[in-house]
Scaffold this motif. Sequence first.
Motif, PDB file in Angstrom:
ATOM      1  N   VAL A 154      22.770  52.109  42.133  1.00 42.55           N
ATOM      2  CA  VAL A 154      21.312  52.102  41.954  1.00 42.55           C
ATOM      3  C   VAL A 154      20.680  53.178  42.808  1.00 42.55           C
ATOM      4  N   ASP A 155      21.136  53.318  44.052  1.00 40.73           N
ATOM      5  CA  ASP A 155      20.612  54.357  44.935  1.00 40.73           C
ATOM      6  C   ASP A 155      20.871  55.746  44.366  1.00 40.73           C
ATOM      7  N   ILE A 156      22.057  55.938  43.815  1.00 42.02           N
ATOM      8  CA  ILE A 156      22.410  57.232  43.217  1.00 42.02           C
ATOM      9  C   ILE A 156      21.509  57.516  42.021  1.00 42.02           C
ATOM     10  N   LEU A 157      21.271  56.505  41.189  1.00 34.24           N
ATOM     11  CA  LEU A 157      20.410  56.685  40.015  1.00 34.24           C
ATOM     12  C   LEU A 157      18.978  56.989  40.434  1.00 34.24           C
ATOM     13  N   LYS A 158      18.492  56.306  41.466  1.00 36.61           N
ATOM     14  CA  LYS A 158      17.130  56.572  41.951  1.00 36.61           C
ATOM     15  C   LYS A 158      17.020  57.998  42.468  1.00 36.61           C
ATOM     16  N   LYS A 159      18.026  58.446  43.201  1.00 38.19           N
ATOM     17  CA  LYS A 159      18.026  59.818  43.725  1.00 38.19           C
ATOM     18  C   LYS A 159      18.046  60.818  42.575  1.00 38.19           C
ATOM     19  N   ALA A 160      18.855  60.544  41.558  1.00 36.93           N
ATOM     20  CA  ALA A 160      18.919  61.439  40.396  1.00 36.93           C
ATOM     21  C   ALA A 160      17.575  61.499  39.684  1.00 36.93           C
ATOM     22  N   GLN A 161      16.904  60.364  39.571  1.00 39.04           N
ATOM     23  CA  GLN A 161      15.586  60.347  38.937  1.00 39.04           C
ATOM     24  C   GLN A 161      14.579  61.140  39.766  1.00 39.04           C
ATOM     25  N   ASP A 162      14.658  61.019  41.083  1.00 42.40           N
ATOM     26  CA  ASP A 162      13.754  61.774  41.957  1.00 42.40           C
ATOM     27  C   ASP A 162      13.968  63.278  41.785  1.00 42.40           C
ATOM     28  N   VAL A 163      15.224  63.684  41.729  1.00 40.93           N
ATOM     29  CA  VAL A 163      15.543  65.103  41.562  1.00 40.93           C
ATOM     30  C   VAL A 163      15.039  65.596  40.205  1.00 40.93           C
ATOM     31  N   GLN A 164      15.232  64.794  39.170  1.00 44.44           N
ATOM     32  CA  GLN A 164      14.754  65.177  37.840  1.00 44.44           C
ATOM     33  C   GLN A 164      13.236  65.290  37.824  1.00 44.44           C
ATOM     34  N   ALA A 165      12.552  64.376  38.493  1.00 48.23           N
ATOM     35  CA  ALA A 165      11.093  64.408  38.543  1.00 48.23           C
ATOM     36  C   ALA A 165      10.622  65.680  39.242  1.00 48.23           C
ATOM     37  N   GLN A 166      11.294  66.064  40.323  1.00 49.14           N
ATOM     38  CA  GLN A 166      10.933  67.300  41.026  1.00 49.14           C
ATOM     39  C   GLN A 166      11.163  68.516  40.139  1.00 49.14           C
ATOM     40  N   GLN A 167      12.250  68.526  39.395  1.00 44.00           N
ATOM     41  CA  GLN A 167      12.536  69.642  38.499  1.00 44.00           C
ATOM     42  C   GLN A 167      11.494  69.728  37.395  1.00 44.00           C
ATOM     43  N   ILE A 168      11.098  68.590  36.859  1.00 46.24           N
ATOM     44  CA  ILE A 168      10.076  68.578  35.808  1.00 46.24           C
ATOM     45  C   ILE A 168       8.753  69.096  36.348  1.00 46.24           C
ATOM     46  N   GLU A 169       8.397  68.698  37.574  1.00 46.45           N
ATOM     47  CA  GLU A 169       7.162  69.188  38.186  1.00 46.45           C
ATOM     48  C   GLU A 169       7.195  70.711  38.330  1.00 46.45           C
ATOM     49  N   LYS A 170       8.333  71.246  38.748  1.00 45.57           N
ATOM     50  CA  LYS A 170       8.452  72.697  38.895  1.00 45.57           C
ATOM     51  C   LYS A 170       8.322  73.396  37.550  1.00 45.57           C
ATOM     52  N   ILE A 171       8.918  72.820  36.507  1.00 49.19           N
ATOM     53  CA  ILE A 171       8.828  73.402  35.161  1.00 49.19           C
ATOM     54  C   ILE A 171       7.385  73.400  34.685  1.00 49.19           C
ATOM     55  N   ILE A 172       6.687  72.291  34.910  1.00 49.66           N
ATOM     56  CA  ILE A 172       5.290  72.200  34.481  1.00 49.66           C
ATOM     57  C   ILE A 172       4.432  73.208  35.243  1.00 49.66           C
ATOM     58  N   GLU A 173       4.650  73.324  36.552  1.00 47.08           N
ATOM     59  CA  GLU A 173       3.893  74.297  37.348  1.00 47.08           C
ATOM     60  C   GLU A 173       4.160  75.722  36.858  1.00 47.08           C
ATOM     61  N   SER A 174       5.406  76.008  36.560  1.00 44.93           N
ATOM     62  CA  SER A 174       5.776  77.333  36.069  1.00 44.93           C
ATOM     63  C   SER A 174       5.111  77.612  34.723  1.00 44.93           C
ATOM     64  N   ALA A 175       5.111  76.614  33.845  1.00 51.09           N
ATOM     65  CA  ALA A 175       4.490  76.776  32.528  1.00 51.09           C
ATOM     66  C   ALA A 175       2.983  76.986  32.665  1.00 51.09           C
ATOM     67  N   GLN A 176       2.368  76.274  33.595  1.00 47.87           N
ATOM     68  CA  GLN A 176       0.929  76.441  33.812  1.00 47.87           C
ATOM     69  C   GLN A 176       0.623  77.844  34.342  1.00 47.87           C
ATOM     70  N   GLU A 177       1.453  78.332  35.240  1.00 46.89           N
ATOM     71  CA  GLU A 177       1.257  79.673  35.792  1.00 46.89           C
ATOM     72  C   GLU A 177       1.423  80.731  34.701  1.00 46.89           C
TER      73      GLU A 177
END
Length: 60
Positions: free
Chosen positions: A17-40
């Motif tokens: 469960v901890d590993i899955l939560k960490k993976a979700q956190d990493v994915q969320a950070q990557q998605i945020e970066k993609i969205i910021e890049s797309a906005q720029e």
Amino acid sequence: MEVSSSTQSLSGGVGQVDILKKAQDVQAQQIEKIIESAQEQSKEITAQKTGVGGNINITG
């Protein structure tokens, strides 16, 4: 014997469960970066289309 084996499987499940939560956190950070890049990129394209931005070419 049965108690120790069930305890081991529970602790293993918690680790997963901890590993899955960490993976979700990493994915969320990557998605945020993609969205910021797309906005720029969108801002840059808009600036180029309207002629307002850092790539203004004034020749006379």
